[in-house]
Design a protein around this motif. Sequence first.
Motif, PDB file in Angstrom:
ATOM      1  N   GLU A  82     -29.551   5.273 -43.955  1.00 36.49           N
ATOM      2  CA  GLU A  82     -29.332   6.715 -43.751  1.00 36.49           C
ATOM      3  C   GLU A  82     -28.966   6.989 -42.291  1.00 36.49           C
ATOM      4  O   GLU A  82     -28.067   7.789 -42.003  1.00 36.49           O
ATOM      5  N   GLN A  83     -29.660   6.333 -41.374  1.00 39.40           N
ATOM      6  CA  GLN A  83     -29.356   6.500 -39.958  1.00 39.40           C
ATOM      7  C   GLN A  83     -27.958   5.968 -39.640  1.00 39.40           C
ATOM      8  O   GLN A  83     -27.231   6.559 -38.832  1.00 39.40           O
ATOM      9  N   LEU A  84     -27.575   4.865 -40.270  1.00 40.47           N
ATOM     10  CA  LEU A  84     -26.239   4.304 -40.070  1.00 40.47           C
ATOM     11  C   LEU A  84     -25.159   5.277 -40.537  1.00 40.47           C
ATOM     12  O   LEU A  84     -24.173   5.519 -39.831  1.00 40.47           O
ATOM     13  N   ARG A  85     -25.329   5.857 -41.715  1.00 37.61           N
ATOM     14  CA  ARG A  85     -24.319   6.783 -42.229  1.00 37.61           C
ATOM     15  C   ARG A  85     -24.186   8.013 -41.329  1.00 37.61           C
ATOM     16  O   ARG A  85     -23.070   8.484 -41.068  1.00 37.61           O
ATOM     17  N   ALA A  86     -25.317   8.523 -40.841  1.00 42.17           N
ATOM     18  CA  ALA A  86     -25.270   9.684 -39.950  1.00 42.17           C
ATOM     19  C   ALA A  86     -24.554   9.326 -38.642  1.00 42.17           C
ATOM     20  O   ALA A  86     -23.729  10.110 -38.134  1.00 42.17           O
TER      21      ALA A  86
END
Length: 230
Positions: A82-86
């Motif tokens: 999730e942090q990567l996509r953001a």
Amino acid sequence: MRKSEHELADVQREHWQRTYGEHPGMYGEEPSDPAVHAAAVFRAAGAREVLELGAGHGRDALHLAREGFTVRATDFSPVGLEQLRAAAAARGVAERITTTSHDVREPLPLPDASVDGVFAHMLLCMALSSAEIHALVTEVRRVLRPGGAFVYTVRHTGDAHYRAGTGHGDDIWEHGGFAVHFFHRDLVDALAEGWQLQEVHAFEEGDLPRRLWRVTQTVPAPAGDDPPGV
């Protein structure tokens, strides 16, 4: 007390989920040195599509995307992804990165010969048995196109934390909540059987420092074949 392989895997998954949740972007925004090396290796081979195993919150996947590669990033932590996509959206490279929640103890969710390069920074030296590591490298070879490169890093038995903490057998030692499979050189050589082993480079990382090997090996290409991506 030793845990079974399944128990240890479940504990480590929960530990990483909690760690990423409590420390967003814990490794910072700058790419690791091995990722910079991998990008150069992939570029020299004409690679276009690459896979990162154990991408975490994505500092290295973001670097590969900024370098022009199409990146498939996997990790067993949905929180990290999730942090990567953001971060990918914020940096304008979301169209170059796809993410998949995946445990490398299972077959890779990709067709045969579907990527030009694979990168894994300290993924193979997590709480994986030797048999699971061999199975994973077999899967990496399956999804790589002929001539494709596999760049991975592992902590080795010269590391200060080797034999520190709780031992789980098979050179897996747990220290500070993190379980690590420390590599002997014999294991590196065994994993390279049937590949072309290009390099085993010793380096250090972090404040401890961690002692690692960066391994570069390639799938032999049939004579006369073009390199990946050409």
